[in-house]
Design a protein around this motif. Sequence first.
Motif, PDB file in Angstrom:
ATOM      1  N   GLN A 165      -9.639  22.887 -27.780  1.00  0.00           N
ATOM      2  CA  GLN A 165      -9.162  22.348 -29.055  1.00  0.00           C
ATOM      3  C   GLN A 165      -8.923  23.485 -30.056  1.00  0.00           C
ATOM      4  N   GLU A 166      -9.809  24.458 -30.063  1.00  0.00           N
ATOM      5  CA  GLU A 166      -9.640  25.598 -30.970  1.00  0.00           C
ATOM      6  C   GLU A 166      -8.405  26.416 -30.603  1.00  0.00           C
ATOM      7  N   THR A 167      -8.105  26.518 -29.314  1.00  0.00           N
ATOM      8  CA  THR A 167      -6.913  27.254 -28.888  1.00  0.00           C
ATOM      9  C   THR A 167      -5.642  26.552 -29.349  1.00  0.00           C
ATOM     10  N   LEU A 168      -5.655  25.224 -29.387  1.00  0.00           N
ATOM     11  CA  LEU A 168      -4.485  24.470 -29.849  1.00  0.00           C
ATOM     12  C   LEU A 168      -4.150  24.772 -31.302  1.00  0.00           C
ATOM     13  N   THR A 169      -5.168  24.993 -32.122  1.00  0.00           N
ATOM     14  CA  THR A 169      -4.961  25.174 -33.560  1.00  0.00           C
ATOM     15  C   THR A 169      -5.098  26.633 -34.001  1.00  0.00           C
ATOM     16  N   GLN A 170      -5.459  27.514 -33.082  1.00  0.00           N
ATOM     17  CA  GLN A 170      -5.652  28.929 -33.422  1.00  0.00           C
ATOM     18  C   GLN A 170      -4.347  29.517 -33.959  1.00  0.00           C
ATOM     19  N   PRO A 199     -14.887  32.405 -28.669  1.00  0.00           N
ATOM     20  CA  PRO A 199     -16.262  32.656 -29.133  1.00  0.00           C
ATOM     21  C   PRO A 199     -17.262  31.591 -28.702  1.00  0.00           C
ATOM     22  N   THR A 200     -16.826  30.335 -28.635  1.00  0.00           N
ATOM     23  CA  THR A 200     -17.721  29.261 -28.210  1.00  0.00           C
ATOM     24  C   THR A 200     -18.226  29.511 -26.792  1.00  0.00           C
ATOM     25  N   LEU A 201     -17.306  29.878 -25.903  1.00  0.00           N
ATOM     26  CA  LEU A 201     -17.686  30.144 -24.519  1.00  0.00           C
ATOM     27  C   LEU A 201     -18.375  31.494 -24.377  1.00  0.00           C
ATOM     28  N   ALA A 202     -17.961  32.461 -25.187  1.00  0.00           N
ATOM     29  CA  ALA A 202     -18.557  33.797 -25.095  1.00  0.00           C
ATOM     30  C   ALA A 202     -20.056  33.751 -25.403  1.00  0.00           C
ATOM     31  N   GLY A 203     -20.432  32.951 -26.393  1.00  0.00           N
ATOM     32  CA  GLY A 203     -21.847  32.827 -26.727  1.00  0.00           C
ATOM     33  C   GLY A 203     -22.648  32.269 -25.573  1.00  0.00           C
ATOM     34  N   GLY A 254     -18.895  21.636 -19.964  1.00  0.00           N
ATOM     35  CA  GLY A 254     -17.783  20.736 -20.240  1.00  0.00           C
ATOM     36  C   GLY A 254     -17.514  20.595 -21.727  1.00  0.00           C
ATOM     37  N   LYS A 255     -18.561  20.438 -22.510  1.00  0.00           N
ATOM     38  CA  LYS A 255     -18.406  20.274 -23.959  1.00  0.00           C
ATOM     39  C   LYS A 255     -17.885  21.552 -24.613  1.00  0.00           C
ATOM     40  N   LEU A 256     -18.411  22.685 -24.171  1.00  0.00           N
ATOM     41  CA  LEU A 256     -17.984  23.961 -24.742  1.00  0.00           C
ATOM     42  C   LEU A 256     -16.516  24.253 -24.419  1.00  0.00           C
ATOM     43  N   ARG A 257     -16.102  23.946 -23.193  1.00  0.00           N
ATOM     44  CA  ARG A 257     -14.694  24.171 -22.839  1.00  0.00           C
ATOM     45  C   ARG A 257     -13.783  23.242 -23.619  1.00  0.00           C
ATOM     46  N   LYS A 286     -14.320  12.131 -14.427  1.00  0.00           N
ATOM     47  CA  LYS A 286     -15.728  11.901 -14.114  1.00  0.00           C
ATOM     48  C   LYS A 286     -16.633  12.963 -14.734  1.00  0.00           C
ATOM     49  N   ASN A 287     -16.041  13.860 -15.512  1.00  0.00           N
ATOM     50  CA  ASN A 287     -16.787  14.913 -16.200  1.00  0.00           C
ATOM     51  C   ASN A 287     -17.525  15.822 -15.211  1.00  0.00           C
ATOM     52  N   LYS A 288     -16.859  16.102 -14.095  1.00  0.00           N
ATOM     53  CA  LYS A 288     -17.420  17.050 -13.135  1.00  0.00           C
ATOM     54  C   LYS A 288     -16.858  18.443 -13.410  1.00  0.00           C
ATOM     55  N   ARG A 289     -17.654  19.426 -13.094  1.00  0.00           N
ATOM     56  CA  ARG A 289     -17.216  20.813 -13.268  1.00  0.00           C
ATOM     57  C   ARG A 289     -16.566  21.297 -11.973  1.00  0.00           C
TER      58      ARG A 289
END
Length: 585
Positions: A331-336, A225-229, A323-326, A88-91
């Motif tokens: 996804q970045e962690t999967l390919t890091q 970095p996405t979340l840090a910003g 939600g979008k940033l996480r 449901k895209n809830k946080r």
Amino acid sequence: MLATLLLAALLSAGAPAQGNPDLKTPYEKGNGNQTATYDEAIDWYRSLDKVYDEVKMVPYGYTDSGRLLHLVIVSTDKDFDPASVKQKNKRVLLIQNGIHPGEPEGIDATMMLARDYLQDKNKRKQLDNVVLAIIPVYNIGGALNRNSHTRTNQNGPEEYGFRGNARNLDLNRDYIKTDSRNAELFHLIFRDWDPDVFMDNHTSNGADYQHVMTLIATQHNKLNPTLAGYLKQKMLPALYDGMQKDKFPMVPYMNTIGETPEKGITGFMESPRYATGYTALYNTIGFVPETHMLKPFNQRVQATYKLMENMIKTVHRDADEIGKLRAKAKQETLTQQSFALNWKLDTTKVEQIPFLGYAAKYKPSEVSGLERLYYDRKAPYSTKLNYYNEFKPTTTVQKPVAYIIPFAWREVIDRLKTDKVEMKQLKRDTTLQVETYYITDYKTGQRAYEGHYLHSDIKVEARTMQRQFLKGDYIVYLNQPANRFLVETLEPQAIDSYFAWNFFDSILMQKEYFSSYVFEDLAADYIKKDPKLKKRLEERRKQDPEFARSARAQLDFVYRNSPHYEFTHNMYPVGRLMQDIKLPL
């Protein structure tokens, strides 16, 4: 006066709805200087569960104390399934209380918060896209060990719990090593609910100052970095602005450079042994609120309540963005490919932050007669402090395709299973070319630390070799959400690796040796047949006079360079598979 008005407002907001049973908390029924016991808190949440269909209290299992750890879920659409909530895209905001039960204001503030958000229509709207997951009391053993003296420097409450749990473990050092049942259950809760934001309520120690609330946020250099910003540019400003408006101006946690704050403060680089260090491994934004120990207990409860209130407002406001940033960060962690393991403070980067302090002064001690520090509350001041909050990595590692963990290392395997790591097992014995570490140097603490003699300054040498792995050994691919958790635990150089926490110590002891008088003839034969080895021996004698005087040391040198020396001595057993090949799984 301000504290009295705020307390009155909280008590008014907490009045039970018409026809409801009395939902005042033990704190509200007391004198403003009392905190709920474990049993009182659980009984109160049971009542809340009975009154509101939007509340569900779930027992997760037994802690080291033999008492149950509960999770209380507040979901206004009555959906208590974590997978469904995510769809449901809830946080999800996970709030943890009582990890240090001598710092209990979160226990009381969260009870009032949960009730008020259900009873107040305006507040309730903020839960339309936010689900609250609450651990009422995490360190139950410590909460049962009530006293009035162990928080020597703290102003109330009248009674409180103890920092150590039933095994005398500090649970805020146990997230990676997971020695306690409490930590095992936390991992289950955390991996079930995958919270977007995490709060772990505490009380500070240290300097005296005017602020009631200080805050540790996930160290932004360690966060994706996405979340840090987002954390730096939007979330923290919203929290600081909100607390300023609520008359609780906030400052970062007072991790002072000198004895007093005047020389500046540094950010807190929380490694994964700590709550927010662990949660960052899964791209969860974490916070440790630290109210000031010397402020009256009722003010500390109010400040904690207000910070959680501002947190809910912010998560509600930015729910879609978070939600979008996480999702992007995951996804970045999967390919890091490259992961930083260890960090140090960058003292070349500094910012100025507002600070409300008290003048630090000195006078003769009535105990020792020597000079002692005190803070003069009749001399308040406002200034700007230097704040050093940039860290840079000192150790980085390239991730392998997979780790191969021999079946024998049960304690490690069990911890990975607790964290819901995806693993497969070999179906037959298999010889593989892997990168293998040899431990070349390390330091070990001379005193026990949280039940271990922790290793540090770990040095490794990587060797590529053919190794025999057995049916049942575990293959752990690094293509999963647990990638960063795996790197931080299975790379021995990491500050909180399983090697650092002693789970592989048996590899450090040599098991076979030689008798000098027997090996003399074998050693002579080896250096005759191997001129290069003979030359290395001679060079070592020239360079090291002590070595040249020791017959045993010279025999040991030849022994270590012969087939007789056990190749598993100091060999870290976890293999690094560097090529993606088909395995019998």
